[in-house]
Design a protein around this motif. Structure first.
Motif, short mmCIF file in Angstrom:
data_model
loop_
_atom_site.label_atom_id
_atom_site.label_comp_id
_atom_site.label_asym_id
_atom_site.label_seq_id
_atom_site.Cartn_x
_atom_site.Cartn_y
_atom_site.Cartn_z
N THR A 41 41.27 51.38 39.68
CA THR A 41 40.78 50.02 39.51
C THR A 41 40.46 49.41 40.87
O THR A 41 41.05 49.76 41.89
N THR A 42 39.51 48.46 40.86
CA THR A 42 39.20 47.68 42.06
C THR A 42 39.19 46.21 41.67
O THR A 42 38.37 45.76 40.88
N LYS A 43 40.13 45.46 42.25
CA LYS A 43 40.32 44.08 41.82
C LYS A 43 39.29 43.13 42.40
O LYS A 43 39.06 42.05 41.85
N GLY A 44 38.64 43.52 43.52
CA GLY A 44 37.65 42.63 44.12
C GLY A 44 36.43 42.42 43.26
O GLY A 44 35.73 41.40 43.39
N ASP A 45 36.14 43.37 42.37
CA ASP A 45 34.98 43.24 41.49
C ASP A 45 35.32 43.49 40.03
O ASP A 45 34.44 43.67 39.19
N ASN A 46 36.61 43.51 39.69
CA ASN A 46 37.07 43.66 38.30
C ASN A 46 36.46 44.88 37.62
O ASN A 46 35.87 44.79 36.54
N ARG A 47 36.63 46.02 38.27
CA ARG A 47 36.09 47.26 37.73
C ARG A 47 37.17 48.32 37.53
O ARG A 47 38.18 48.34 38.25
N VAL A 48 36.93 49.19 36.56
CA VAL A 48 37.70 50.42 36.40
C VAL A 48 36.72 51.57 36.60
O VAL A 48 35.70 51.65 35.91
N TRP A 49 37.02 52.44 37.56
CA TRP A 49 36.16 53.58 37.88
C TRP A 49 36.70 54.84 37.24
O TRP A 49 37.91 55.04 37.14
N GLN A 50 35.78 55.71 36.84
CA GLN A 50 36.13 56.99 36.24
C GLN A 50 35.53 58.10 37.10
O GLN A 50 34.31 58.17 37.27
#
Length: 387
Positions: free
Chosen positions: A268-277
């Motif tokens: 996850t990256t909280k700066g852009d509210n993303r979950v990466w796969q």
């Protein structure tokens, strides 16, 4: 192409790398998660602990910061953060980091449970380290406790007994979380910086983290594509930070939680509210979730933080910010709210982890109702989880 797939393709923009044939098809048809009803049904009214859960689920408090853990003489640590569960005979162990400075104790603690979920012991497994945020479990039953400071290190701790040891070869940077991959015999690492990177550590001998090679993911600026690994020349990160040593290292905005299963690692990256796969079998990456791509909104998950998974394949993502929820991303790309904590808006949810049977979910509210690191609360939710 379905709407969510169109949205997924459009975010690639003109900066996307060129694909052709099957590779393009696979990338284009994998969409970020979209809103859907929860497989567990709607949230019910808040229970006595202020937690809203689906019908059939119940919560309990298993530890509070600065209070003696029930049934033991151990005082639970401040600011509980990342955590994991380990099988222990017919019972299990839950470990939890303390995200406070070394002067305030730092480190990590553990809770031991019997087969009925009753605490039978508690103890400190790491002390005197600095801002231990998240970490990761290894296949050989150790807990990697990661320091979230610019010169942070990874400490390997031993919930079943043993002396914690620092692992310098895993790099010095603003560490967040770790996830072990027994297939490729590597450990993936996130970095909590606005221009942070995603790393992997390949030990010289699997099971021994004292020596090995630190590498960083290299890719373009698009939200999906192929990637390679570049070796970090100086894992010590001084005078040049590890993230600035390899040309083409891909930047991620505030790396947080990290979870591995079935040739895939999610982070996850909280700066852009993303979950990466990250698809390890074919060396490609894509978005599993982006709050800007949820349509129609509103997006349920903001302030993405720690992440774990169930044996069914569901991801559970905790919020640091948002409205104190743990959200659930299913294997068919839907997202919904699993639980919500009320009355704790100055806190964050940390350390979600399932017991070995998969019917209990442990997590903490780092600052509880007080909004202070001394007010942390560690919970357990039991119920009919999908397994």
């Amino acid at each position: 192409m379905e709407r969510r797939n169109f949205l997924r393709a459009s975010v690639l923009g003109t900066g996307a790398v060129a694909f052709s044939g099957t590779l393009w098809q696979n990338a284009a048809l994998a969409a970020p998660a979209q809103n859907a009803a929860s497989p567990y049904g709607p949230l019910q009214a808040a229970d006595a602990r202020g937690i809203q859960l689906p019908a059939g689920f119940t919560s309990q408090i298993v530890a509070r910061s600065r209070q003696t853990v029930s049934g033991t003489s151990y005082t639970w640590h401040d600011a509980p953060d990342g955590g994991a569960c380990f099988a222990d005979g017919t019972g299990w162990i839950y470990v939890s980091n303390a995200e406070v400075s070394s002067s305030a104790g730092g480190g990590a603690s553990m809770l031991r449970f019997n087969s009925s979920g009753t605490v039978t012991g508690a103890s400190r497994i790491l002390s005197g380290t600095n801002r231990n945020c998240a970490g990761g479990k290894t296949p050989w039953n150790t807990w990697l406790s990661c320091e979230e400071v610019d010169t942070g290190r990874v400490w390997e701790t031993y919930p079943f007994g043993g002396t914690a040891a620092v692992r310098p070869a895993m790099g010095r940077f603003n560490h967040e979380a770790a996830a072990a991959d027994p297939v490729r015999q590597a450990v993936y690492l996130t970095e909590d910086k606005s221009d942070g990177c995603f790393y992997r550590f390949v030990p010289s001998t699997w099971g021994d983290l004292s020596a090995g090679t630190l590498q960083v993911l290299r890719a373009g600026t698009a939200t999906s594509g192929s990637f390679t690994w570049g070796t970090v020349p100086d894992p010590d990160g001084s005078p040049t930070a590890t993230r600035n040593q390899v040309s083409g290292a891909k930047r991620f905005n505030g790396g947080e939680g990290c979870y591995y299963a079935n040739d895939t690692v999610w982070f996850t990256t909280k700066g852009d509210n993303r979950v990466w796969q990250v698809n390890l079998a074919n060396s490609t990456y894509e978005l599993a979730y982006d709050d800007n791509l949820v349509n129609p909104g509103p997006a349920p998950l903001t302030g993405v933080d720690n992440v774990t998974g169930s044996s069914f394949g569901d991801l559970y993502v905790a919020e640091d910010g948002g409205n104190m929820e743990i959200c659930m991303i299913t294997p068919n790309d839907t997202i919904s709210v699993f639980l919500r904590i009320n009355g704790q808006s100055s806190s964050e949810i940390c350390g979600p982890a399932f017991n070995p049977a998969g019917n209990r979910l442990y997590f903490s509210s780092q600052r509880g109702t007080s909004g202070s690191s001394s007010g942390g609360i560690t919970y357990c939710v039991s119920g009919p989880f999908r397994t």
